[in-house]
Design a protein around this motif. Structure first.
Motif, PDB file in Angstrom:
ATOM      1  N   ARG A  66      15.589  79.771  32.332  1.00 58.62           N
ATOM      2  CA  ARG A  66      16.597  79.757  33.121  1.00 58.62           C
ATOM      3  C   ARG A  66      17.865  79.399  33.047  1.00 58.62           C
ATOM      4  O   ARG A  66      17.933  77.508  32.671  1.00 58.62           O
ATOM      5  N   SER A  67      19.363  79.848  33.677  1.00 60.13           N
ATOM      6  CA  SER A  67      20.341  78.874  33.736  1.00 60.13           C
ATOM      7  C   SER A  67      20.765  79.673  34.817  1.00 60.13           C
ATOM      8  O   SER A  67      21.413  80.470  35.509  1.00 60.13           O
ATOM      9  N   TYR A  68      21.819  78.188  35.483  1.00 58.33           N
ATOM     10  CA  TYR A  68      21.873  79.109  36.703  1.00 58.33           C
ATOM     11  C   TYR A  68      23.085  77.882  37.146  1.00 58.33           C
ATOM     12  O   TYR A  68      23.389  76.898  36.687  1.00 58.33           O
ATOM     13  N   PHE A  69      23.923  78.642  38.164  1.00 60.88           N
ATOM     14  CA  PHE A  69      25.457  77.767  37.891  1.00 60.88           C
ATOM     15  C   PHE A  69      26.029  78.673  39.478  1.00 60.88           C
ATOM     16  O   PHE A  69      25.598  79.258  39.979  1.00 60.88           O
ATOM     17  N   ARG A  70      26.745  77.894  40.207  1.00 59.00           N
ATOM     18  CA  ARG A  70      26.631  78.162  41.856  1.00 59.00           C
ATOM     19  C   ARG A  70      28.152  76.688  41.662  1.00 59.00           C
ATOM     20  O   ARG A  70      28.330  75.643  41.610  1.00 59.00           O
ATOM     21  N   GLY A  71      28.976  77.258  41.851  1.00 65.89           N
ATOM     22  CA  GLY A  71      31.120  77.026  42.752  1.00 65.89           C
ATOM     23  C   GLY A  71      31.761  78.053  42.554  1.00 65.89           C
ATOM     24  O   GLY A  71      30.817  79.100  41.855  1.00 65.89           O
ATOM     25  N   LEU A  93      11.228  71.758  31.542  1.00 60.48           N
ATOM     26  CA  LEU A  93      12.526  71.291  31.604  1.00 60.48           C
ATOM     27  C   LEU A  93      13.559  70.937  32.117  1.00 60.48           C
ATOM     28  O   LEU A  93      14.090  72.454  32.201  1.00 60.48           O
ATOM     29  N   THR A  94      14.721  70.644  32.829  1.00 57.97           N
ATOM     30  CA  THR A  94      15.812  70.487  33.391  1.00 57.97           C
ATOM     31  C   THR A  94      17.246  69.628  32.966  1.00 57.97           C
ATOM     32  O   THR A  94      16.870  68.582  32.926  1.00 57.97           O
ATOM     33  N   PHE A  95      18.406  70.359  32.858  1.00 54.32           N
ATOM     34  CA  PHE A  95      19.046  69.460  32.068  1.00 54.32           C
ATOM     35  C   PHE A  95      20.171  69.715  32.863  1.00 54.32           C
ATOM     36  O   PHE A  95      20.264  71.107  32.304  1.00 54.32           O
ATOM     37  N   GLY A  96      21.004  69.354  33.461  1.00 47.71           N
ATOM     38  CA  GLY A  96      22.488  69.908  33.647  1.00 47.71           C
ATOM     39  C   GLY A  96      22.687  69.076  35.124  1.00 47.71           C
ATOM     40  O   GLY A  96      22.344  68.000  35.730  1.00 47.71           O
ATOM     41  N   TYR A  97      23.605  69.653  36.328  1.00 48.71           N
ATOM     42  CA  TYR A  97      24.094  69.092  37.206  1.00 48.71           C
ATOM     43  C   TYR A  97      23.397  69.916  37.950  1.00 48.71           C
ATOM     44  O   TYR A  97      23.451  70.980  38.680  1.00 48.71           O
ATOM     45  N   VAL A 103      32.316  72.355  42.464  1.00 51.71           N
ATOM     46  CA  VAL A 103      30.707  72.327  41.515  1.00 51.71           C
ATOM     47  C   VAL A 103      29.641  72.053  42.355  1.00 51.71           C
ATOM     48  O   VAL A 103      29.449  70.784  42.946  1.00 51.71           O
ATOM     49  N   GLU A 104      28.461  72.918  42.614  1.00 48.35           N
ATOM     50  CA  GLU A 104      27.070  72.267  43.507  1.00 48.35           C
ATOM     51  C   GLU A 104      25.588  72.302  42.343  1.00 48.35           C
ATOM     52  O   GLU A 104      25.369  71.399  42.114  1.00 48.35           O
ATOM     53  N   ARG A 105      25.972  72.974  41.296  1.00 51.38           N
ATOM     54  CA  ARG A 105      24.802  73.545  40.540  1.00 51.38           C
ATOM     55  C   ARG A 105      25.496  73.652  39.114  1.00 51.38           C
ATOM     56  O   ARG A 105      26.365  74.486  39.080  1.00 51.38           O
ATOM     57  N   ALA A 106      25.026  73.238  38.247  1.00 50.22           N
ATOM     58  CA  ALA A 106      25.368  73.723  36.509  1.00 50.22           C
ATOM     59  C   ALA A 106      24.175  74.020  35.178  1.00 50.22           C
ATOM     60  O   ALA A 106      23.924  72.564  35.621  1.00 50.22           O
ATOM     61  N   PHE A 107      23.673  74.748  34.951  1.00 52.45           N
ATOM     62  CA  PHE A 107      21.854  73.510  35.059  1.00 52.45           C
ATOM     63  C   PHE A 107      20.776  74.349  33.640  1.00 52.45           C
ATOM     64  O   PHE A 107      21.303  75.722  33.970  1.00 52.45           O
ATOM     65  N   ILE A 108      20.144  74.273  32.604  1.00 51.37           N
ATOM     66  CA  ILE A 108      19.174  75.430  32.343  1.00 51.37           C
ATOM     67  C   ILE A 108      17.957  74.060  32.511  1.00 51.37           C
ATOM     68  O   ILE A 108      17.996  73.495  32.355  1.00 51.37           O
ATOM     69  N   GLN A 109      17.101  75.604  32.379  1.00 48.81           N
ATOM     70  CA  GLN A 109      15.734  75.087  32.720  1.00 48.81           C
ATOM     71  C   GLN A 109      15.292  75.751  31.470  1.00 48.81           C
ATOM     72  O   GLN A 109      15.410  77.119  31.040  1.00 48.81           O
TER      73      GLN A 109
END
Length: 491
Positions: free
Chosen positions: A127-132, A162-166, A152-158
């Protein structure tokens, strides 16, 4: 008898036919070829509503977002440095002073896009997720005018647990029913590298390394209350003196280690419960007046910690969507985990406000914030804090809801540190939202905030990096009523 040359009748006939068909052959060449069957966008039901397969791939995508207009009355964050705004006109007084240059309201427009992409693999969901997006503010900072900024609220990879990012700190739940971010309790976004183990039946545990940048408050020098000078009207900054700064000197050292965060979480249709803990390294540099040949070269460190307990209890027997949220936090050398941030990305060094009038200073409050306080010998002691918070949301009808909320946070500075003041802060508020149609919210909110200290507002001789005295206002009590109006459309 023919006197000219002749061609065979078959050849002549073919030539005539070609001549007749030539224009039509040209037209046919210009006609489009038969279109290939279009690949229709297919619904991806594996991850819930709103997901569709990206044509030609096995990746499911959901796109959404929201647009918002906020109006804040009496600038809801007047208590916090970094969130408070001094007026854009001429005034020598910045935070924590309040005067006629400061606006009574503040507006903000914000637009956010949300992109959620998921692919099923042999190792689980990738999963990749972005909210901004972007925002426009009627005031972009102290003594500054309007302008636009990225948001920017979210920018991460799962992947594979594992979770990496903001994203939301794994210390927190991210639940909130208010427009304002409450001062009591923890609710912070951060960059993180985490692993979450799922045990089934809604039970999970996470271990994370999180950037300490949004959690670091500072290391403050101590001072001695000036004998015989206790009136704020004698403060040199107001009476035409040297313009001394209000903050204690900050001896925060360079960041060397991330925060270590762990949680244990249980979630189901009934709600959720979470227990969390964090380790936070406090670094302090040695000032030159205590023997450092070059300021900032010598430093020392020790670890602070924080504990948190959270519960959301869903109450459908009262009304569909009703819920009660509770939070309790304790910190020692990790003040931000107990709150006082007034924002998801804030780390503050001071709190309070002092009202000015033409004759000098009126009553007010001002308190530096720190993870640790340094004594005159160069050693430092951790600052402790605890906080409790409660929020209740009720749906009067499916399109009309209200929330009541409040919190209390107490900051305990070591008693043997002269001039560093302990204080408490509490809030209570209420809001109501109307949704006349689906995905449209129109809401109003009122919040009362108070800060109370043990000592009246007075002057302390804080210590500068070179050992000289800096007259500094500290202590006192203050309160304020603020409000907000929000219009938001989700899509």
């Amino acid at each position: 008898m023919s006197t000219g040359s002749s061609a065979p009748k078959g050849v002549f006939g073919f030539a005539c036919l070609a001549t007749l068909l030539l224009p039509w052959t040209s037209v046919a060449a210009d006609l489009p070829l038969k279109a290939q069957p279009a690949e229709h966008v297919k619904v991806c039901a594996a991850y819930g509503p709103g997901f569709y397969y990206i044509p030609g791939t096995d990746t499911c995508l959901r796109v959404g977002g929201w647009a918002r207009m906020d109006t804040y009355l009496n600038v809801a964050a007047i208590f916090s440095q970094g969130s408070a705004f001094s007026g854009p006109g001429y005034s020598p007084f910045a935070f924590p002073f309040r005067d006629k240059h400061d606006a009574d309201y503040f507006t903000q427009g914000r637009g956010v896009a949300e992109i959620d992409a998921r692919t099923q693999t042999d190792y689980g969901t990738l999963r990749s997720y972005f909210r901004g997006g972007m925002e426009w503010d009627s005031q972009t900072g102290p003594a500054a005018g309007p302008g636009a900024a990225l948001y920017v609220e979210r920018a991460f990879i799962q992947f594979g647990g594992l979770t990496f990012g903001y994203t939301q700190s794994f210390f927190d739940t991210g639940i909130g029913y208010s427009i304002a971010t409450l001062f009591a309790g923890s609710n912070t976004w951060n960059t993180t590298a985490a692993y979450t183990a799922e045990f089934g039946n809604g039970l999970s545990a996470s271990l994370a390394l999180e950037d300490a940048a949004n959690r670091t408050t500072g290391v403050q020098a101590t001072g001695v209350r000036i004998t015989g000078v206790s009136s704020p009207s004698d403060f040199p900054f107001v009476t035409g003196g040297t313009g001394a700064p209000l903050l204690y000197a900050n001896y925060q050292g360079g960041q060397q280690a991330p925060d270590v965060v762990a949680n244990l979480r249980a979630e189901g249709a009934w709600g959720l419960v979470q227990l969390a803990g964090a380790l936070h390294e406090v670094m302090a540099v040695t000032p030159s007046y205590l023997g450092a040949a070059i300021p900032g070269i010598v430093d020392t460190g020790q670890w602070g910690y924080a504990l948190g307990a959270y519960a959301e209890i869903r109450l459908p027997f009262i009304a569909a969507g009703d819920s009660l949220y509770l939070q309790a936090n304790y910190s020692d050398g990790a003040l931000n985990y107990a709150g006082l941030a007034a924002g998801n990305q804030n780390r503050l060094q001071a709190i309070g406000y002092i009202q000015l009038n033409g004759a000098g200073l009126m009553n007010g409050a001002y308190y530096p914030l720190a993870d640790a306080v340094m004594g005159s010998s160069g050693s430092y002691e951790m600052v402790g804090a605890w906080a409790v918070q409660a929020q209740f949301r009720h749906f009067w009808t499916p399109g009309l809801r209200s929330a009541v909320f409040g919190g209390y946070v107490s900051v305990d500075v070591p008693d043997n540190i002269v001039g560093a003041e302990s204080f408490a802060m509490w809030q209570a508020g209420v809001n109501t939202f109307w949704s006349p149609v689906r995905n449209l919210d129109i809401g109003v909110e009122a919040v009362y905030t108070a800060v109370d200290g043990r000592q009246p507002l007075g002057i302390v001789n804080a210590v500068a990096a070179n050992g000289s005295a800096i007259p500094t206002l500290v202590g006192g009590s203050a309160d304020a009523l603020s409000g907000a109006v929000r219009l938001q459309r989700n899509f």
